[in-house]
Design a protein around this motif. Structure first.
Motif, PDB file in Angstrom:
ATOM      1  N   GLY A 143       0.808  -1.202   0.000  1.00  0.00           N
ATOM      2  CA  GLY A 143       0.000   0.000   0.000  1.00  0.00           C
ATOM      3  C   GLY A 143       0.849   1.263   0.000  1.00  0.00           C
ATOM      4  O   GLY A 143       2.087   1.220  -0.040  1.00  0.00           O
ATOM      5  N   LEU A 144       0.190   2.401   0.075  1.00  0.00           N
ATOM      6  CA  LEU A 144       0.897   3.682  -0.019  1.00  0.00           C
ATOM      7  C   LEU A 144       1.858   3.891   1.146  1.00  0.00           C
ATOM      8  O   LEU A 144       2.971   4.395   0.959  1.00  0.00           O
ATOM      9  CB  LEU A 144      -0.115   4.826  -0.073  1.00  0.00           C
ATOM     10  CG  LEU A 144      -0.958   4.955  -1.347  1.00  0.00           C
ATOM     11  CD1 LEU A 144      -1.857   6.186  -1.257  1.00  0.00           C
ATOM     12  CD2 LEU A 144      -0.089   5.016  -2.588  1.00  0.00           C
ATOM     13  N   ALA A 145       1.456   3.538   2.368  1.00  0.00           N
ATOM     14  CA  ALA A 145       2.321   3.778   3.522  1.00  0.00           C
ATOM     15  C   ALA A 145       3.600   2.957   3.438  1.00  0.00           C
ATOM     16  O   ALA A 145       4.658   3.397   3.912  1.00  0.00           O
ATOM     17  CB  ALA A 145       1.579   3.451   4.820  1.00  0.00           C
ATOM     18  N   THR A 146       3.537   1.779   2.822  1.00  0.00           N
ATOM     19  CA  THR A 146       4.737   0.958   2.627  1.00  0.00           C
ATOM     20  C   THR A 146       5.647   1.583   1.581  1.00  0.00           C
ATOM     21  O   THR A 146       6.873   1.539   1.702  1.00  0.00           O
ATOM     22  CB  THR A 146       4.337  -0.467   2.204  1.00  0.00           C
ATOM     23  OG1 THR A 146       3.539  -1.055   3.244  1.00  0.00           O
ATOM     24  CG2 THR A 146       5.547  -1.335   1.960  1.00  0.00           C
ATOM     25  N   ARG A 147       5.084   2.177   0.563  1.00  0.00           N
ATOM     26  CA  ARG A 147       5.869   2.775  -0.525  1.00  0.00           C
ATOM     27  C   ARG A 147       6.450   4.131  -0.126  1.00  0.00           C
ATOM     28  O   ARG A 147       7.529   4.499  -0.579  1.00  0.00           O
ATOM     29  CB  ARG A 147       4.988   2.929  -1.775  1.00  0.00           C
ATOM     30  CG  ARG A 147       4.461   1.593  -2.310  1.00  0.00           C
ATOM     31  CD  ARG A 147       3.319   1.809  -3.290  1.00  0.00           C
ATOM     32  NE  ARG A 147       2.667   0.565  -3.647  1.00  0.00           N
ATOM     33  CZ  ARG A 147       2.815  -0.066  -4.815  1.00  0.00           C
ATOM     34  NH1 ARG A 147       3.584   0.456  -5.752  1.00  0.00           N
ATOM     35  NH2 ARG A 147       2.187  -1.198  -5.059  1.00  0.00           N
ATOM     36  N   PHE A 148       5.726   4.881   0.698  1.00  0.00           N
ATOM     37  CA  PHE A 148       6.184   6.198   1.158  1.00  0.00           C
ATOM     38  C   PHE A 148       6.456   6.088   2.656  1.00  0.00           C
ATOM     39  O   PHE A 148       5.713   6.621   3.483  1.00  0.00           O
ATOM     40  CB  PHE A 148       5.133   7.271   0.858  1.00  0.00           C
ATOM     41  CG  PHE A 148       4.885   7.495  -0.608  1.00  0.00           C
ATOM     42  CD1 PHE A 148       5.479   8.548  -1.281  1.00  0.00           C
ATOM     43  CD2 PHE A 148       4.061   6.628  -1.327  1.00  0.00           C
ATOM     44  CE1 PHE A 148       5.261   8.752  -2.636  1.00  0.00           C
ATOM     45  CE2 PHE A 148       3.832   6.813  -2.682  1.00  0.00           C
ATOM     46  CZ  PHE A 148       4.438   7.872  -3.347  1.00  0.00           C
ATOM     47  N   SER A 149       7.545   5.396   2.985  1.00  0.00           N
ATOM     48  CA  SER A 149       7.771   4.988   4.376  1.00  0.00           C
ATOM     49  C   SER A 149       8.943   5.672   5.062  1.00  0.00           C
ATOM     50  O   SER A 149       9.151   5.469   6.260  1.00  0.00           O
ATOM     51  CB  SER A 149       7.986   3.467   4.430  1.00  0.00           C
ATOM     52  OG  SER A 149       9.098   3.100   3.620  1.00  0.00           O
ATOM     53  N   GLY A 150       9.742   6.450   4.340  1.00  0.00           N
ATOM     54  CA  GLY A 150      10.899   7.068   4.975  1.00  0.00           C
ATOM     55  C   GLY A 150      11.424   8.239   4.174  1.00  0.00           C
ATOM     56  O   GLY A 150      11.336   8.273   2.944  1.00  0.00           O
ATOM     57  N   PHE A 151      12.018   9.197   4.874  1.00  0.00           N
ATOM     58  CA  PHE A 151      12.523  10.401   4.209  1.00  0.00           C
ATOM     59  C   PHE A 151      13.782  10.130   3.392  1.00  0.00           C
ATOM     60  O   PHE A 151      14.123  10.907   2.502  1.00  0.00           O
ATOM     61  CB  PHE A 151      12.797  11.491   5.254  1.00  0.00           C
ATOM     62  CG  PHE A 151      11.564  11.974   5.952  1.00  0.00           C
ATOM     63  CD1 PHE A 151      10.660  12.800   5.306  1.00  0.00           C
ATOM     64  CD2 PHE A 151      11.292  11.593   7.257  1.00  0.00           C
ATOM     65  CE1 PHE A 151       9.516  13.252   5.942  1.00  0.00           C
ATOM     66  CE2 PHE A 151      10.151  12.031   7.904  1.00  0.00           C
ATOM     67  CZ  PHE A 151       9.249  12.855   7.252  1.00  0.00           C
ATOM     68  N   SER A 152      14.485   9.034   3.684  1.00  0.00           N
ATOM     69  CA  SER A 152      15.735   8.751   2.981  1.00  0.00           C
ATOM     70  C   SER A 152      15.517   7.941   1.704  1.00  0.00           C
ATOM     71  O   SER A 152      16.463   7.698   0.962  1.00  0.00           O
ATOM     72  CB  SER A 152      16.696   7.996   3.909  1.00  0.00           C
ATOM     73  OG  SER A 152      16.138   6.762   4.325  1.00  0.00           O
ATOM     74  N   THR A 153      14.293   7.502   1.425  1.00  0.00           N
ATOM     75  CA  THR A 153      14.008   6.752   0.201  1.00  0.00           C
ATOM     76  C   THR A 153      13.838   7.713  -0.966  1.00  0.00           C
ATOM     77  O   THR A 153      13.754   8.932  -0.785  1.00  0.00           O
ATOM     78  CB  THR A 153      12.738   5.912   0.382  1.00  0.00           C
ATOM     79  OG1 THR A 153      11.620   6.797   0.549  1.00  0.00           O
ATOM     80  CG2 THR A 153      12.854   5.001   1.607  1.00  0.00           C
ATOM     81  N   LYS A 154      13.736   7.153  -2.171  1.00  0.00           N
ATOM     82  CA  LYS A 154      13.555   8.015  -3.342  1.00  0.00           C
ATOM     83  C   LYS A 154      12.221   8.744  -3.297  1.00  0.00           C
ATOM     84  O   LYS A 154      12.072   9.829  -3.869  1.00  0.00           O
ATOM     85  CB  LYS A 154      13.678   7.202  -4.633  1.00  0.00           C
ATOM     86  CG  LYS A 154      12.541   6.260  -4.952  1.00  0.00           C
ATOM     87  CD  LYS A 154      12.768   5.564  -6.289  1.00  0.00           C
ATOM     88  CE  LYS A 154      11.561   4.744  -6.727  1.00  0.00           C
ATOM     89  NZ  LYS A 154      11.251   3.636  -5.815  1.00  0.00           N
ATOM     90  N   GLU A 155      11.239   8.152  -2.604  1.00  0.00           N
ATOM     91  CA  GLU A 155       9.946   8.809  -2.449  1.00  0.00           C
ATOM     92  C   GLU A 155       9.930   9.808  -1.304  1.00  0.00           C
ATOM     93  O   GLU A 155       8.922  10.495  -1.089  1.00  0.00           O
ATOM     94  CB  GLU A 155       8.852   7.760  -2.198  1.00  0.00           C
ATOM     95  CG  GLU A 155       8.628   6.773  -3.326  1.00  0.00           C
ATOM     96  CD  GLU A 155       9.529   5.552  -3.224  1.00  0.00           C
ATOM     97  OE1 GLU A 155       9.428   4.664  -4.082  1.00  0.00           O
ATOM     98  OE2 GLU A 155      10.351   5.503  -2.271  1.00  0.00           O
ATOM     99  N   GLY A 156      11.037   9.904  -0.558  1.00  0.00           N
ATOM    100  CA  GLY A 156      11.072  10.743   0.634  1.00  0.00           C
ATOM    101  C   GLY A 156      10.778  12.208   0.380  1.00  0.00           C
ATOM    102  O   GLY A 156      10.254  12.904   1.253  1.00  0.00           O
TER     103      GLY A 156
END
Length: 348
Positions: A143-156
Motif C-alpha cells: 500500500g501507499l504507507a509501505t511505498r512512502f515509508s521514509g525520508f531517505s528513500t527516493k519517495e522521501g
C-alpha cells in the motif's frame, strides 16, 4: 467443537432480522465505514497476467554545447523496471437451505447478508490500499504507507513532515489517479472490480462429515496497486493527533499549522489537474471524475473544518461530483476515509 453461529447464520441471528410477521427487516449498518478509494480509483489491466511491469526513467542523457570541428559525445538515458503484483480477496456466505425454506422472504435475507460481505471486502481493500505490506502479508499488495515509508528513500521528497513523534500520528494523502500516477490493477484474465457469484444450492458437510444442503454465494476481488510516478502522490505524515485536537494551528506544539502542511503538500505534487475526462463505453458518453483527490480521516477533516471556520481565506469549498456535493481544497476533492488511522508510528 466449532460454534456454528460464529460463521453461519443461525435461528437466533435470523430472529434478529425478521419481525413478528416473518418479514425481513432492514439492517442498520453500524459497522459500515466511508470507503471512497474504490469509488475514485482508476483500474488498469495487468500487462503480464497477474503482475504489472512499468518502466520509469531514472536518468537523463548528457547533452553538450556544440563547437565547430568538434563531435558530439555519445550518451543515453537510464530506465528501471518496476513490477507490481496483485492479490485476491475472497468471501463465502453459506446459509442452510432448511433455514431459508422457513423464511417468508428468503431472497431478501440473502441480499442483506451479502451486503455485509460487500462492505467487509470494500473495507479490507481500502485498508490494504493505505497500509498493505507484502513483507508481513505476502498474499496482499504494497500500500501507499509501505511505498512512502521514509525520508531517505527516493519517495522521501514527497513526504511532508508535520513534526509528530511516538505512535499517535496520522497521515493525509494527496493522490493523482491516472495511468501515469496512481492506479489500481487487476489481472488481465479476470474482470475488474468486486464480483458476486451465486452458486445456488450446494451439498456441503459439517465438522462431523455429515452432508446437508446450503445456499452459497462467493465474493471475490482481484486487485493490486501501481504508482508509476511517485511524484504524483504526497504523504503529509507525522501529524500528532493530540496536538491537532488541542490546536490545529499548532500541530507541532509550536507555530506549524495544519494549513501549513497542506500547502506544502500541494506544492510537492507534480501535476495540478483536478478533474479528468473519461469515456465510458457502456454509457457511450464522456464523464468527469476526480483526478487529484485528498484522503483524510474524520479527525483530520474536523480540524481542517475548524481552520476554515476561523480563517475565512481557507480554500474549503464545495463541488458537485457525480451528483454529490464534495468539499474541496484548492479545487481538489476531499474524501473522508475511515481506513486512515490515528495510531501511525512516526515516519523517520
Amino acid at each position: 467443537m466449532a460454534i456454528l453461529g460464529n460463521t453461519y447464520l443461525d435461528l437466533v441471528e435470523i430472529a434478529r432480522r425478521t419481525d413478528k410477521y416473518d418479514n425481513s427487516m432492514a439492517v442498520t449498518e453500524l459497522l459500515a465505514q466511508k470507503n471512497p478509494v474504490m469509488q475514485d480509483s482508476l483500474a488498469v489491466a495487468c500487462n503480464e497476467g497477474k503482475q504489472h511491469k512499468s518502466t520509469v526513467r531514472t536518468g537523463l542523457p548528457n547533452v553538450a554545447w556544440g563547437r565547430l570541428y568538434k563531435g558530439i559525445p555519445q550518451s543515453k538515458s537510464k530506465t528501471q523496471q518496476v513490477i507490481d503484483t496483485t492479490g485476491f480477496l475472497e468471501g463465502r456466505s453459506t446459509i442452510d437451505q432448511r433455514l431459508l425454506d422457513g423464511l417468508k422472504e428468503p431472497e431478501k435475507m440473502k441480499m442483506v447478508e451479502g451486503d455485509a460481505f460487500l462492505e467487509a471486502m470494500a473495507e479490507e481493500a481500502q485498508n490494504t490500499f493505505f497500509y498493505g505490506s507484502t513483507n508481513t502479508s505476502p498474499e496482499k499488495f504494497d500500500g501507499l504507507a509501505t511505498r512512502f515509508s521514509g525520508f531517505s528513500t527516493k519517495e522521501g521528497g514527497q513526504i511532508v513532515d508535520a513534526g509528530g513523534s511516538g505512535s499517535d500520528n496520522m497521515s493525509i494523502w494527496m493522490v493523482e489517479w491516472s495511468d501515469q500516477g496512481c492506479h489500481m490493477l487487476y489481472p488481465s484474465n479476470h474482470p475488474a472490480g468486486l464480483q458476486r457469484e451465486d452458486k445456488g444450492i450446494q451439498r456441503v458437510f459439517d465438522e462431523d462429515g455429515n452432508a446437508y444442503y446450503a445456499h452459497e454465494e462467493i465474493f471475490y476481488h482481484h486487485l493490486g496497486l501501481a504508482v508509476k510516478d511517485y511524484r504524483r502522490v504526497v504523504r503529509i505524515a507525522n501529524i500528532d493527533v493530540s496536538n491537532l485536537l488541542a490546536d490545529p494551528f499548532a500541530i507541532d506544539g509550536g507555530a506549524l499549522s495544519l494549513l501549513d502542511v497542506m500547502r506544502k503538500g500541494y506544492h510537492r505534487l507534480h501535476a495540478k489537474q483536478t478533474m479528468d475526462q473519461t469515456f465510458i463505453p457502456a454509457m457511450n458518453q464522456t464523464v468527469s471524475r476526480p483526478k487529484l483527490v485528498i484522503y483524510m480521516n474524520r479527525t483530520a477533516f474536523e480540524a481542517f473544518d475548524e481552520c476554515h471556520t476561523e480563517k475565512s481565506n481557507v480554500e474549503l469549498r464545495g463541488k458537485e461530483i457525480h451528483g454529490e456535493m464534495v468539499p474541496t481544497y484548492r479545487d481538489i476533492p476531499i474524501r473522508v476515509s475511515d481506513a486512515l488511522l490515528n495510531t501511525e508510528a512516526a515516519v523517520a
